[in-house]
Design a protein around this motif. Structure first.
Motif, short mmCIF file in Angstrom:
data_model
loop_
_atom_site.label_atom_id
_atom_site.label_comp_id
_atom_site.label_asym_id
_atom_site.label_seq_id
_atom_site.Cartn_x
_atom_site.Cartn_y
_atom_site.Cartn_z
N THR A 46 0.87 -1.15 0.17
CA THR A 46 0.10 -0.24 0.35
C THR A 46 0.83 1.21 -0.21
O THR A 46 0.24 2.56 -0.25
CB THR A 46 -1.27 -0.16 1.63
N LEU A 47 2.08 1.15 -0.24
CA LEU A 47 2.29 2.66 0.05
C LEU A 47 3.19 2.65 -0.84
O LEU A 47 3.07 2.21 -2.14
CB LEU A 47 4.13 1.72 0.94
N VAL A 48 3.03 4.56 -0.94
CA VAL A 48 3.07 5.13 -2.50
C VAL A 48 4.31 6.34 -1.31
O VAL A 48 3.45 7.47 -0.83
CB VAL A 48 1.89 5.53 -3.01
N GLN A 49 5.36 6.49 -2.44
CA GLN A 49 6.37 7.85 -2.16
C GLN A 49 6.18 8.73 -1.93
O GLN A 49 6.99 8.64 -3.20
CB GLN A 49 7.49 6.57 -1.38
N LEU A 50 4.99 9.73 -1.76
CA LEU A 50 5.30 10.97 -2.03
C LEU A 50 5.26 11.33 -0.41
O LEU A 50 5.54 10.99 0.71
CB LEU A 50 3.52 10.73 -2.97
N PRO A 51 5.54 13.11 -0.89
CA PRO A 51 5.59 13.90 0.45
C PRO A 51 4.06 13.28 0.91
O PRO A 51 4.18 13.80 2.68
CB PRO A 51 5.44 15.35 -0.35
N GLN A 52 3.57 13.38 1.25
CA GLN A 52 1.72 13.23 1.61
C GLN A 52 1.54 11.71 0.95
O GLN A 52 1.24 11.51 0.31
CB GLN A 52 1.05 14.08 1.38
N GLU A 53 1.26 10.95 2.09
CA GLU A 53 0.94 9.01 1.58
C GLU A 53 -0.39 9.29 1.66
O GLU A 53 -1.13 9.96 2.13
CB GLU A 53 1.60 8.08 2.19
N PRO A 54 -1.43 8.41 1.22
CA PRO A 54 -2.30 8.48 0.98
C PRO A 54 -3.86 8.34 2.13
O PRO A 54 -4.76 9.68 2.08
CB PRO A 54 -2.96 7.01 -0.60
N SER A 55 -2.82 8.08 3.37
CA SER A 55 -3.26 7.93 4.31
C SER A 55 -3.27 9.26 5.04
O SER A 55 -4.03 9.16 6.06
CB SER A 55 -2.86 6.55 5.34
N ASP A 56 -2.03 9.97 4.90
CA ASP A 56 -1.74 11.54 5.94
C ASP A 56 -3.14 12.39 5.72
O ASP A 56 -3.80 12.52 4.77
CB ASP A 56 -0.88 11.75 5.02
N PRO A 57 -3.14 13.46 6.80
CA PRO A 57 -3.85 14.26 6.16
C PRO A 57 -3.14 14.93 5.48
O PRO A 57 -2.05 15.59 5.18
CB PRO A 57 -3.24 15.13 8.15
N ALA A 58 -4.62 16.17 4.81
CA ALA A 58 -3.98 16.83 3.64
C ALA A 58 -2.33 17.84 3.81
O ALA A 58 -2.53 18.30 4.79
CB ALA A 58 -4.67 17.89 3.20
N GLY A 59 -1.26 17.99 2.89
CA GLY A 59 -0.75 19.01 3.91
C GLY A 59 -0.20 19.16 2.42
O GLY A 59 0.97 19.59 1.61
N PRO A 60 -0.83 20.63 1.55
CA PRO A 60 -0.47 20.90 -0.09
C PRO A 60 0.94 21.19 0.49
O PRO A 60 1.29 22.04 -0.62
CB PRO A 60 -1.82 21.65 -0.28
N GLU A 61 1.80 21.90 1.38
CA GLU A 61 3.05 22.85 1.08
C GLU A 61 3.43 21.87 1.38
O GLU A 61 4.93 22.14 0.47
CB GLU A 61 2.43 23.17 3.11
N LEU A 62 3.49 20.66 1.08
CA LEU A 62 4.82 19.29 0.77
C LEU A 62 4.79 19.62 -0.64
O LEU A 62 6.18 19.53 -0.85
CB LEU A 62 4.34 18.26 1.62
N TYR A 63 4.37 19.82 -1.22
CA TYR A 63 4.12 20.11 -2.54
C TYR A 63 4.42 21.15 -3.27
O TYR A 63 5.50 21.31 -4.00
CB TYR A 63 2.65 19.05 -3.30
#
Length: 199
Positions: free
Chosen positions: A23-40
């Motif tokens: 289930t891992l997707v290596q993004l600044p915000q993983e799918p199960s994380d709270p929204a973090g648009p500042e990371l992008y």
């Protein structure tokens, strides 16, 4: 820390990591994380795509193609593999993965692969989240610049477990410790940043 590193470049991962974490997707915000648009937003002014490219190292092409990472909109997975690995991916039903064919894991082939990743795909910084197998071959190819190491107070009895992989002896490998810290003075977790000497 891994999420922060994903803000500044792309991500390298070994096939075994994908098999163990479907289930891992290596993004600044993983799918199960709270929204973090500042990371992008960190990525945009650096000329990076919104999502990190996921570079998958696979000698034999035996990838779990049903994993979330291969089906997340906007995420590009690039597989570095051998000719046999590419054939295996096609046999398994791959119809759209970007593949970079080199006779990996030969050091010269890995160096060519990384040069092609830079030239053909614009990769500049790659955070490798694989374990010792991939770190070792990247080190042998002279492609490993730094390692972020987390040490805990848990002790593994290697006599009771088969196949325990050990991290580099950094000082013997010519690396120097450039940062070290804990989240609390009494924490059993130690975080280190080791930098390999440039040739």
């Amino acid at each position: 820390l891994m999420r922060v590193l994903r803000c500044y470049g792309d991500v390298g991962v070994g096939a075994q990591t994908l098999r163990e974490q479907p289930t891992l997707v290596q993004l600044p915000q993983e799918p199960s994380d709270p929204a973090g648009p500042e990371l992008y937003e960190v990525r945009r002014p650096r000329g990076l795509p919104r999502y990190p490219r996921i570079i998958v190292y696979s000698l034999f092409g035996r990838l779990p193609l049903g994993n979330v990472v291969f089906h997340t909109p906007g995420v590009q997975a690039i597989v570095v593999t051998s000719e046999g690995g590419a054939d295996e991916l096609l046999r398994r039903g791959d119809t759209g993965l970007t593949k970079l064919i080199e006779p990996v894991p030969e050091p010269a082939a890995l160096r060519r692969a990384h040069e092609r990743l830079r030239r053909e795909h614009g990769l500049r910084y790659l955070a490798c989240e694989g374990a010792m197998t991939i770190l070792r071959v990247l080190r042998q190819a002279g492609l490993l610049d730094e390692v972020f190491l987390t040490t805990t107070d848990a002790v593994i009895d290697t006599a009771r477990h088969e196949g325990v992989l050990k991290i580099f002896d950094f000082e013997r490998e010519g690396a120097r410790l450039v940062a070290e810290g804990r989240t609390a003075p009494d924490s059993g977790w130690l975080f280190q940043r080791w930098r390999f000497s440039q040739r």
